[in-house]
Design an enzyme around this catalytic site. Structure first.
Site, short mmCIF file in Angstrom:
data_model
loop_
_atom_site.label_atom_id
_atom_site.label_comp_id
_atom_site.label_asym_id
_atom_site.label_seq_id
_atom_site.Cartn_x
_atom_site.Cartn_y
_atom_site.Cartn_z
N LYS A 52 89.80 29.60 8.79
CA LYS A 52 89.65 29.69 7.33
C LYS A 52 89.06 31.04 6.91
CE LYS A 52 89.18 24.69 7.01
NZ LYS A 52 88.27 23.53 6.99
N GLN A 96 82.31 21.57 6.55
CA GLN A 96 83.23 21.19 7.61
C GLN A 96 82.85 19.83 8.21
OE1 GLN A 96 86.06 22.92 8.51
NE2 GLN A 96 86.52 21.13 9.76
N ASP A 119 88.18 21.48 -1.07
CA ASP A 119 88.75 20.52 -0.12
C ASP A 119 89.41 19.36 -0.85
OD1 ASP A 119 88.63 21.29 2.55
OD2 ASP A 119 86.53 20.70 2.78
#
Length: 288
Positions: A52, A96, A119
């Site tokens: 990312k 995460q 997200d």
């Protein structure tokens, strides 16, 4: 058999994001900024976050990786999230997963400002998605929908079977496929580990989305000839190589189109995270 190449599609999407990010930087005087929080030293998480961050650089974003030891408290993590929520120079925030067992992932997700939730996991974004309102869509389902659109795969009136009901992929995927949109307008069956006679359900599918987390779970005898196969799985085989939830080598002989692993859904997920962050930056700075 048509190979659905996620690397190819995601590269085109990221080129568009790169141009848009440059325009944003010229107008706002800074780059779009994504922050990723990583707790502990999980190997898979390390790899995902590193990817990312690399992609942020490729499209012209600023990125920050905040790391915590595995013993960080839930309170400490939430305090950092609230600090980031209040920072106008940060446009997107991801924490995460998975998190250590002593931290409630739902509490962490709900602590993130939904306007920075790139997200797409916050209940407000999920609720707006269900109502077909503007929102941040979870990156993997979003990427799958854009891949279907790119390859002009007809979805209206088709029977889609989603294998797996996670809040990250399976459940939102079933909602997106059923929405009155293009792609969409499918009749959707959401299956899972408790589904009786799963093979029969999957055999009925025109479109299969395999997201159950078990290597080679979907076999050729479960696939109707000509079906579209979307493999979300990221597993390791006995040799340590990446493989999906679909027995690719045998299923490709039956399928009308199929995503490979790696190189299918994975690159699309990263591209959609970048796309969501680009959108968040524009919204929060009054440029959209």
């Amino acid at each position: 058999m048509n190979l659905l190449d996620g690397k190819l599609v995601s590269a085109k999407i990221k080129e568009d994001i790169k141009k848009d990010a440059a325009d944003f930087t010229a107008q706002a005087g800074r780059k779009p900024h994504l922050v990723a929080i990583l707790v502990g030293n999980d190997g898979g998480s390390e790899t995902y976050v590193a990817s990312k961050m690399r992609n942020c650089e490729l499209v012209g974003f600023e990125s920050t990786n905040i790391r915590y030891d595995v013993d960080v408290t839930e309170e400490q993590l939430i305090a950092k999230i609230q600090e980031i929520n209040a920072d106008a120079s940060i446009d997107g925030l991801i924490v995460q997963l998975p998190l250590p067992k002593h931290i409630d992932p739902d509490k962490i997700t709900e602590a993130i400002d939904y306007r920075k939730d790139v997200d797409g996991f916050h209940p407000i974004n999920l609720g707006r998605m269900q109502r077909n309102l503007p929102c941040f869509i979870p990156a993997t389902p979003y990427g799958i929908m854009l891949m279907l659109d790119h390859y002009k795969i007809e979805t209206a009136g088709k029977h889609a079977v989603v294998v797996g009901r996670s809040n990250i992929v399976g459940s939102p995927m079933s909602i997106l496929l059923a929405r009155n949109a293009n792609p969409g307008n499918c009749t959707v069956t959401l299956t899972h580990s408790r589904t009786k006679d799963l093979k029969t359900e999957v055999l009925r599918a025109d479109i299969i989305v395999a997201a159950i987390g078990k290597k080679n779970f979907v076999t050729a005898d479960m696939v109707k000839p000509g079906a579209i196969i979307i493999d979300v799985g990221m597993n390791r085989n006995a040799e340590g190589k990446l493989c999906g939830d679909v027995d690719f080598e045998n299923v490709k002989e039956v399928a009308g189109a199929i995503t490979p692993v790696p190189g299918g859904v994975g690159p699309m997920t990263i591209a959609m995270l970048m796309k969501n962050c680009n959108t968040a930056a524009r919204i929060q700075n009054g440029l959209l």
